[in-house]
Design a protein around this motif. Structure first.
Motif, mmCIF file in Angstrom:
data_model
loop_
_atom_site.group_PDB
_atom_site.id
_atom_site.type_symbol
_atom_site.label_atom_id
_atom_site.label_comp_id
_atom_site.label_asym_id
_atom_site.label_seq_id
_atom_site.Cartn_x
_atom_site.Cartn_y
_atom_site.Cartn_z
ATOM 1 N N ASP A 38 -27.325 54.478 -1.544
ATOM 2 C CA ASP A 38 -27.103 54.578 -2.984
ATOM 3 C C ASP A 38 -28.400 54.757 -3.755
ATOM 4 O OD1 ASP A 38 -24.377 54.288 -2.610
ATOM 5 O OD2 ASP A 38 -24.399 52.126 -2.989
ATOM 6 N N HIS A 39 -29.536 54.624 -3.050
ATOM 7 C CA HIS A 39 -30.834 54.687 -3.725
ATOM 8 C C HIS A 39 -31.753 55.801 -3.234
ATOM 9 C CE1 HIS A 39 -30.100 50.976 -5.913
ATOM 10 N NE2 HIS A 39 -29.624 50.469 -4.792
ATOM 11 N N PHE A 40 -31.492 56.341 -2.033
ATOM 12 C CA PHE A 40 -32.374 57.360 -1.455
ATOM 13 C C PHE A 40 -31.563 58.507 -0.861
ATOM 14 C CE2 PHE A 40 -34.590 53.327 -1.176
ATOM 15 C CZ PHE A 40 -35.846 53.643 -1.681
ATOM 16 N N GLU A 41 -32.198 59.691 -0.821
ATOM 17 C CA GLU A 41 -31.608 60.809 -0.091
ATOM 18 C C GLU A 41 -32.729 61.653 0.497
ATOM 19 O OE1 GLU A 41 -28.988 63.291 -2.401
ATOM 20 O OE2 GLU A 41 -30.628 64.348 -3.344
ATOM 21 N N LEU A 42 -32.407 62.335 1.592
ATOM 22 C CA LEU A 42 -33.373 63.217 2.243
ATOM 23 C C LEU A 42 -33.221 64.626 1.699
ATOM 24 C CD1 LEU A 42 -33.257 62.204 6.017
ATOM 25 C CD2 LEU A 42 -35.127 61.844 4.407
ATOM 26 N N GLU A 43 -34.364 65.251 1.457
ATOM 27 C CA GLU A 43 -34.416 66.658 1.091
ATOM 28 C C GLU A 43 -35.238 67.353 2.161
ATOM 29 O OE1 GLU A 43 -34.128 66.916 -3.693
ATOM 30 O OE2 GLU A 43 -36.117 66.620 -2.860
ATOM 31 N N GLY A 44 -35.474 68.615 2.005
ATOM 32 C CA GLY A 44 -36.213 69.370 3.001
ATOM 33 C C GLY A 44 -37.594 68.830 3.304
ATOM 34 N N ASP A 45 -38.286 68.320 2.282
ATOM 35 C CA ASP A 45 -39.654 67.848 2.496
ATOM 36 C C ASP A 45 -39.770 66.329 2.488
ATOM 37 O OD1 ASP A 45 -39.104 67.622 -0.197
ATOM 38 O OD2 ASP A 45 -41.090 68.258 -0.853
ATOM 39 N N GLY A 46 -38.676 65.632 2.693
ATOM 40 C CA GLY A 46 -38.734 64.177 2.797
ATOM 41 C C GLY A 46 -37.727 63.481 1.905
ATOM 42 N N SER A 47 -37.906 62.187 1.824
ATOM 43 C CA SER A 47 -37.003 61.336 1.064
ATOM 44 C C SER A 47 -37.413 61.299 -0.403
ATOM 45 C CB SER A 47 -37.056 59.925 1.648
ATOM 46 O OG SER A 47 -36.300 59.042 0.858
ATOM 47 N N HIS A 48 -36.452 61.000 -1.244
ATOM 48 C CA HIS A 48 -36.769 60.698 -2.635
ATOM 49 C C HIS A 48 -35.762 59.677 -3.154
ATOM 50 C CE1 HIS A 48 -33.647 63.704 -3.592
ATOM 51 N NE2 HIS A 48 -33.537 63.063 -4.730
ATOM 52 N N ALA A 49 -36.204 58.945 -4.171
ATOM 53 C CA ALA A 49 -35.332 57.957 -4.796
ATOM 54 C C ALA A 49 -34.358 58.691 -5.715
ATOM 55 C CB ALA A 49 -36.158 56.961 -5.596
ATOM 56 N N LEU A 50 -33.120 58.262 -5.727
ATOM 57 C CA LEU A 50 -32.114 58.867 -6.596
ATOM 58 C C LEU A 50 -32.368 58.522 -8.058
ATOM 59 C CD1 LEU A 50 -28.948 58.341 -4.400
ATOM 60 C CD2 LEU A 50 -30.233 60.459 -4.761
ATOM 61 N N ALA A 51 -33.027 57.385 -8.302
ATOM 62 C CA ALA A 51 -33.415 56.988 -9.656
ATOM 63 C C ALA A 51 -34.783 56.324 -9.566
ATOM 64 C CB ALA A 51 -32.399 56.020 -10.252
ATOM 65 N N GLU A 52 -35.631 56.596 -10.544
ATOM 66 C CA GLU A 52 -36.975 56.001 -10.530
ATOM 67 C C GLU A 52 -36.923 54.508 -10.833
ATOM 68 O OE1 GLU A 52 -41.272 56.308 -12.807
ATOM 69 O OE2 GLU A 52 -39.826 57.924 -13.096
ATOM 70 N N VAL A 53 -36.046 54.106 -11.747
ATOM 71 C CA VAL A 53 -35.901 52.699 -12.117
ATOM 72 C C VAL A 53 -34.496 52.245 -11.755
ATOM 73 C CG1 VAL A 53 -35.917 51.042 -14.025
ATOM 74 C CG2 VAL A 53 -37.595 52.907 -13.974
ATOM 75 N N VAL A 54 -34.428 51.117 -11.039
ATOM 76 C CA VAL A 54 -33.136 50.593 -10.583
ATOM 77 C C VAL A 54 -33.045 49.103 -10.859
ATOM 78 C CG1 VAL A 54 -32.931 52.316 -8.751
ATOM 79 C CG2 VAL A 54 -33.973 50.108 -8.232
ATOM 80 N N ASP A 55 -31.821 48.607 -10.933
ATOM 81 C CA ASP A 55 -31.625 47.165 -10.995
ATOM 82 C C ASP A 55 -32.050 46.577 -9.658
ATOM 83 O OD1 ASP A 55 -30.580 47.241 -13.580
ATOM 84 O OD2 ASP A 55 -28.519 47.437 -12.865
ATOM 85 N N GLN A 56 -32.521 45.343 -9.686
ATOM 86 C CA GLN A 56 -32.957 44.703 -8.444
ATOM 87 C C GLN A 56 -31.821 44.676 -7.441
ATOM 88 O OE1 GLN A 56 -34.714 40.860 -9.145
ATOM 89 N NE2 GLN A 56 -36.239 41.679 -10.526
ATOM 90 N N ASP A 57 -32.138 45.099 -6.213
ATOM 91 C CA ASP A 57 -31.154 45.167 -5.144
ATOM 92 C C ASP A 57 -31.921 44.981 -3.833
ATOM 93 O OD1 ASP A 57 -29.217 45.827 -3.258
ATOM 94 O OD2 ASP A 57 -28.450 47.534 -4.397
ATOM 95 N N GLU A 58 -31.562 43.981 -3.067
ATOM 96 C CA GLU A 58 -32.295 43.667 -1.834
ATOM 97 C C GLU A 58 -32.353 44.825 -0.849
ATOM 98 O OE1 GLU A 58 -34.289 41.054 -0.817
ATOM 99 O OE2 GLU A 58 -34.128 40.578 -2.943
ATOM 100 N N VAL A 59 -31.370 45.734 -0.877
ATOM 101 C CA VAL A 59 -31.417 46.862 0.056
ATOM 102 C C VAL A 59 -32.594 47.786 -0.238
ATOM 103 C CG1 VAL A 59 -28.960 46.811 0.643
ATOM 104 C CG2 VAL A 59 -29.752 48.321 -1.181
ATOM 105 N N VAL A 60 -33.063 47.815 -1.490
ATOM 106 C CA VAL A 60 -34.240 48.619 -1.833
ATOM 107 C C VAL A 60 -35.472 48.029 -1.144
ATOM 108 C CG1 VAL A 60 -35.746 49.387 -3.724
ATOM 109 C CG2 VAL A 60 -33.255 49.408 -4.016
ATOM 110 N N ILE A 61 -35.577 46.707 -1.146
ATOM 111 C CA ILE A 61 -36.671 46.021 -0.445
ATOM 112 C C ILE A 61 -36.570 46.295 1.055
ATOM 113 C CG2 ILE A 61 -37.674 43.768 0.132
ATOM 114 C CD1 ILE A 61 -38.084 44.599 -2.798
ATOM 115 N N ASP A 62 -35.371 46.172 1.596
ATOM 116 C CA ASP A 62 -35.167 46.421 3.031
ATOM 117 C C ASP A 62 -35.585 47.846 3.394
ATOM 118 O OD1 ASP A 62 -34.150 43.862 3.210
ATOM 119 O OD2 ASP A 62 -32.050 44.505 3.280
#
Length: 76
Positions: free
Chosen positions: A27-51
């Motif tokens: 829900d926070h990351f996706e892969l593109e041709g040249d690597g990963s990017h965050a779906l949103a620059e600012v997110v609510d705190q979520d432990e999976v982002v830390i993981d």
């Protein structure tokens, strides 16, 4: 911005497209041709982002608090 939010940065030149972040936090990351990017620059705190940041094999993902711009993850 709120102190309950985090800012995600992905250092694209470091990213090796392992997909760990997408597997852990789709829900926070996706892969593109040249690597990963965050779906949103600012997110609510979520432990999976830390993981996801701590699971990145090259530490290309950095998570900062929006309140004080302090590094939240990865930690040593």
């Amino acid at each position: 911005m709120s102190d309950t939010q985090w800012r995600i940065e992905v250092e694209r030149p470091l990213c090796i497209s392992s997909g760990m972040c997408v597997g852990i936090a789709p829900d926070h990351f996706e892969l593109e041709g040249d690597g990963s990017h965050a779906l949103a620059e600012v997110v609510d705190q979520d432990e999976v982002v830390i993981d996801a940041a701590e699971s990145c094999p090259v530490e290309a993902i950095k998570v900062f608090s929006t309140a004080g711009d302090q590094l939240v993850a990865p930690t040593d």
